[in-house]
Design a protein around this motif. Structure first.
Motif, PDB file in Angstrom:
ATOM      1  N   ASP A   1       1.311  -8.537   3.437  1.00 17.68           N
ATOM      2  CA  ASP A   1       2.185  -7.379   3.609  1.00 17.68           C
ATOM      3  C   ASP A   1       3.630  -7.804   3.348  1.00 17.68           C
ATOM      4  OD1 ASP A   1       0.099  -5.698   4.276  1.00 17.68           O
ATOM      5  OD2 ASP A   1       0.318  -6.055   6.437  1.00 17.68           O
ATOM      6  N   ARG A   2       4.370  -6.927   2.761  1.00 21.39           N
ATOM      7  CA  ARG A   2       5.742  -7.240   2.377  1.00 21.39           C
ATOM      8  C   ARG A   2       6.615  -7.610   3.580  1.00 21.39           C
ATOM      9  NH1 ARG A   2       8.670  -3.620  -2.207  1.00 21.39           N
ATOM     10  NH2 ARG A   2       9.127  -5.430  -3.474  1.00 21.39           N
ATOM     11  N   GLU A   3       6.305  -7.065   4.747  1.00 20.60           N
ATOM     12  CA  GLU A   3       7.105  -7.318   5.949  1.00 20.60           C
ATOM     13  C   GLU A   3       6.767  -8.656   6.613  1.00 20.60           C
ATOM     14  OE1 GLU A   3       5.159  -4.385   5.735  1.00 20.60           O
ATOM     15  OE2 GLU A   3       6.810  -3.401   4.712  1.00 20.60           O
TER      16      GLU A   3
ATOM     17  N   GLY B   1       5.559  -2.783  -9.050  1.00 24.32           N
ATOM     18  CA  GLY B   1       4.181  -2.656  -8.585  1.00 24.32           C
ATOM     19  C   GLY B   1       3.130  -2.911  -9.639  1.00 24.32           C
TER      20      GLY B   1
ATOM     21  N   ASN C   1       3.612  -2.585  -1.677  1.00 23.15           N
ATOM     22  CA  ASN C   1       3.709  -2.919  -0.260  1.00 23.15           C
ATOM     23  C   ASN C   1       3.287  -4.362   0.034  1.00 23.15           C
ATOM     24  OD1 ASN C   1       1.019  -2.477  -0.872  1.00 23.15           O
ATOM     25  ND2 ASN C   1       0.544  -1.614   1.126  1.00 23.15           N
ATOM     26  N   LYS C   2       3.105  -5.172  -1.017  1.00 22.79           N
ATOM     27  CA  LYS C   2       2.642  -6.558  -0.849  1.00 22.79           C
ATOM     28  C   LYS C   2       3.608  -7.535  -1.499  1.00 22.79           C
ATOM     29  CE  LYS C   2      -1.475  -5.520   0.865  1.00 22.79           C
ATOM     30  NZ  LYS C   2      -1.919  -5.912   2.184  1.00 22.79           N
TER      31      LYS C   2
END
Length: 120
Positions: free
Chosen positions: A37-39, A71, A77-78
């Protein structure tokens, strides 16, 4: 033979030197790449490795971090993370089987703790 690295700061007080013998046996280095996950913080990756308590793991180094703003190569989101893991035993040369087993355990730890997707 003696090898030393000294970093002296002006005005700093000197502490006693701590001697550490050079490693006698060679390391085995394996890379692991995964989508996360990007976060996800890199510290969480380090914590996952540490929590595995793998005695053969002596070093973890991040060597690639990729986020694709479009993307196309990595979902939006990754992020793609790649680390180099160094394994070593202090009393013998590791076999490929030992290194591979330790590496497999650590990869499983990443998947279980962080929910990442391994990139093989």
């Amino acid at each position: 033979m003696l090898v030393a690295e000294l970093i002296l700061q002006p005005g700093a007080t000197l502490k006693r030197f701590r001697y550490k013998a050079l490693d006698r046996f060679p390391p085995v280095i394996r890379d692991v790449a995964f989508l996360a996950d990007r976060e996800l913080k890199y510290q969480a990756v380090l914590d996952a490795f540490a929590s595995a308590h793998e005695p053969l793991l002596v070093d973890v180094r991040l060597f690639d971090l990729f986020v694709d703003p479009g993307g196309e190569k990595v979902p939006l989101n990754k992020k793609s993370i790649a680390c180099s893991l160094t394994y070593r035993a202090s009393d013998r040369t590791l076999t490929q089987e030992e290194a591979n087993a330790a590496h497999g355990r650590l990869k499983s730890q990443l998947v279980e703790r962080l929910g990442v997707t391994l990139r093989e």
